[in-house]
Design a protein around this motif. Structure first.
Motif, short mmCIF file in Angstrom:
data_model
loop_
_atom_site.label_atom_id
_atom_site.label_comp_id
_atom_site.label_asym_id
_atom_site.label_seq_id
_atom_site.Cartn_x
_atom_site.Cartn_y
_atom_site.Cartn_z
N VAL A 26 8.25 10.70 -0.60
CA VAL A 26 7.32 10.23 -1.55
C VAL A 26 7.40 8.63 -1.45
CG1 VAL A 26 6.98 9.89 -3.82
CG2 VAL A 26 7.23 12.15 -3.19
N MET A 27 8.73 8.11 -1.35
CA MET A 27 8.78 6.63 -1.36
C MET A 27 8.39 6.18 -0.01
SD MET A 27 9.90 5.64 -4.06
CE MET A 27 10.42 6.59 -5.47
N LEU A 28 8.44 6.97 1.06
CA LEU A 28 7.81 6.37 2.24
C LEU A 28 6.49 6.41 2.25
CD1 LEU A 28 10.32 7.81 5.07
CD2 LEU A 28 10.19 5.50 4.51
N VAL A 29 5.65 7.51 1.50
CA VAL A 29 4.16 7.35 1.42
C VAL A 29 3.88 6.26 0.63
CG1 VAL A 29 2.31 8.77 0.58
CG2 VAL A 29 4.17 10.08 1.94
N LEU A 30 4.35 5.96 -0.45
CA LEU A 30 4.08 4.87 -1.21
C LEU A 30 4.42 3.55 -0.44
CD1 LEU A 30 5.49 5.86 -4.69
CD2 LEU A 30 3.11 5.82 -4.03
N VAL A 31 5.11 3.49 0.26
CA VAL A 31 5.27 2.19 1.21
C VAL A 31 4.37 1.95 2.02
CG1 VAL A 31 6.62 1.10 2.75
CG2 VAL A 31 7.86 2.04 0.79
N ALA A 38 -2.28 -4.03 0.56
CA ALA A 38 -1.82 -5.25 0.40
C ALA A 38 -2.70 -6.34 0.94
CB ALA A 38 -0.45 -5.78 0.49
N PRO A 39 -3.08 -6.17 2.08
CA PRO A 39 -4.01 -7.29 2.73
C PRO A 39 -5.42 -7.09 2.11
CG PRO A 39 -3.06 -6.08 4.50
CD PRO A 39 -2.61 -5.49 3.16
N LEU A 40 -5.72 -6.14 1.61
CA LEU A 40 -7.30 -6.02 0.98
C LEU A 40 -7.11 -6.58 -0.52
CD1 LEU A 40 -7.87 -2.36 1.63
CD2 LEU A 40 -8.76 -4.23 2.90
N LEU A 41 -5.83 -6.40 -0.98
CA LEU A 41 -5.92 -7.22 -2.59
C LEU A 41 -5.86 -8.87 -2.29
CD1 LEU A 41 -3.25 -4.99 -4.18
CD2 LEU A 41 -5.73 -4.95 -4.66
N ALA A 42 -5.41 -9.21 -1.31
CA ALA A 42 -5.32 -10.76 -1.02
C ALA A 42 -6.62 -11.26 -0.22
CB ALA A 42 -4.05 -11.01 -0.60
#
Length: 144
Positions: A26-31, A38-42
């Motif tokens: 689950v953590m790897l999928v979230l990463v 992240a590039p879409l938000l900025a």
């Protein structure tokens, strides 16, 4: 070997360790999701702005400190002055930067007329932005 009894072998013990594999998955999928989004938000528009000498960044607002003590003595930036000297220094400050703010601190024992007189000197010099500085009241005492 016991007489008349069958041997019992202990069965499998319950597992008391936490299975970490699903947590890591689950953590790897979230990463991966965060890396992709992240590039879409900025997203910003990239511009090459023209250069000019006329556009200057805004300077931090300037201020002078004007203090009136209990005796009615005026201090400009911690230097004692009479009203004539004060008027000259404030006029000079107003010529250099008319947006300068006067931060006025007066002792509570100073007569209101003296405070108004000093404010008039500042306004006559061309400094119309006057702020009053006060202390916050101390916590009320609890009586028992």
């Amino acid at each position: 070997m016991a007489f008349g009894r069958l041997e019992r072998t202990p069965g499998p013990q319950p597992m008391s360790d936490i299975n970490v594999t699903p947590l890591v998955d689950v953590m790897l999928v979230l990463v991966v999701i965060f890396i992709i989004t992240a590039p879409l938000l900025a997203s910003t528009v990239r511009l090459d702005l023209p250069k000019t000498d006329a556009a200057k960044p805004a300077d931090a607002p300037k201020f002078v400190t004007l203090v009136i003590d209990k005796a009615g003595q005026a201090f400009l930036n911690d230097q004692p002055m009479n009203l004539d000297q004060l008027a000259a220094r404030l006029a000079e400050t107003a010529r250099q930067s008319p947006e300068t703010e006067v931060q006025l601190r007066a002792d509570e024992g100073v007569p209101y007329g003296k405070v108004v007189q000093v404010m008039g000197v500042a306004q006559k010099a061309g400094l119309n932005r006057i702020g009053f500085v006060a202390d916050s009241p101390s916590a009320p005492a609890v009586s028992r």
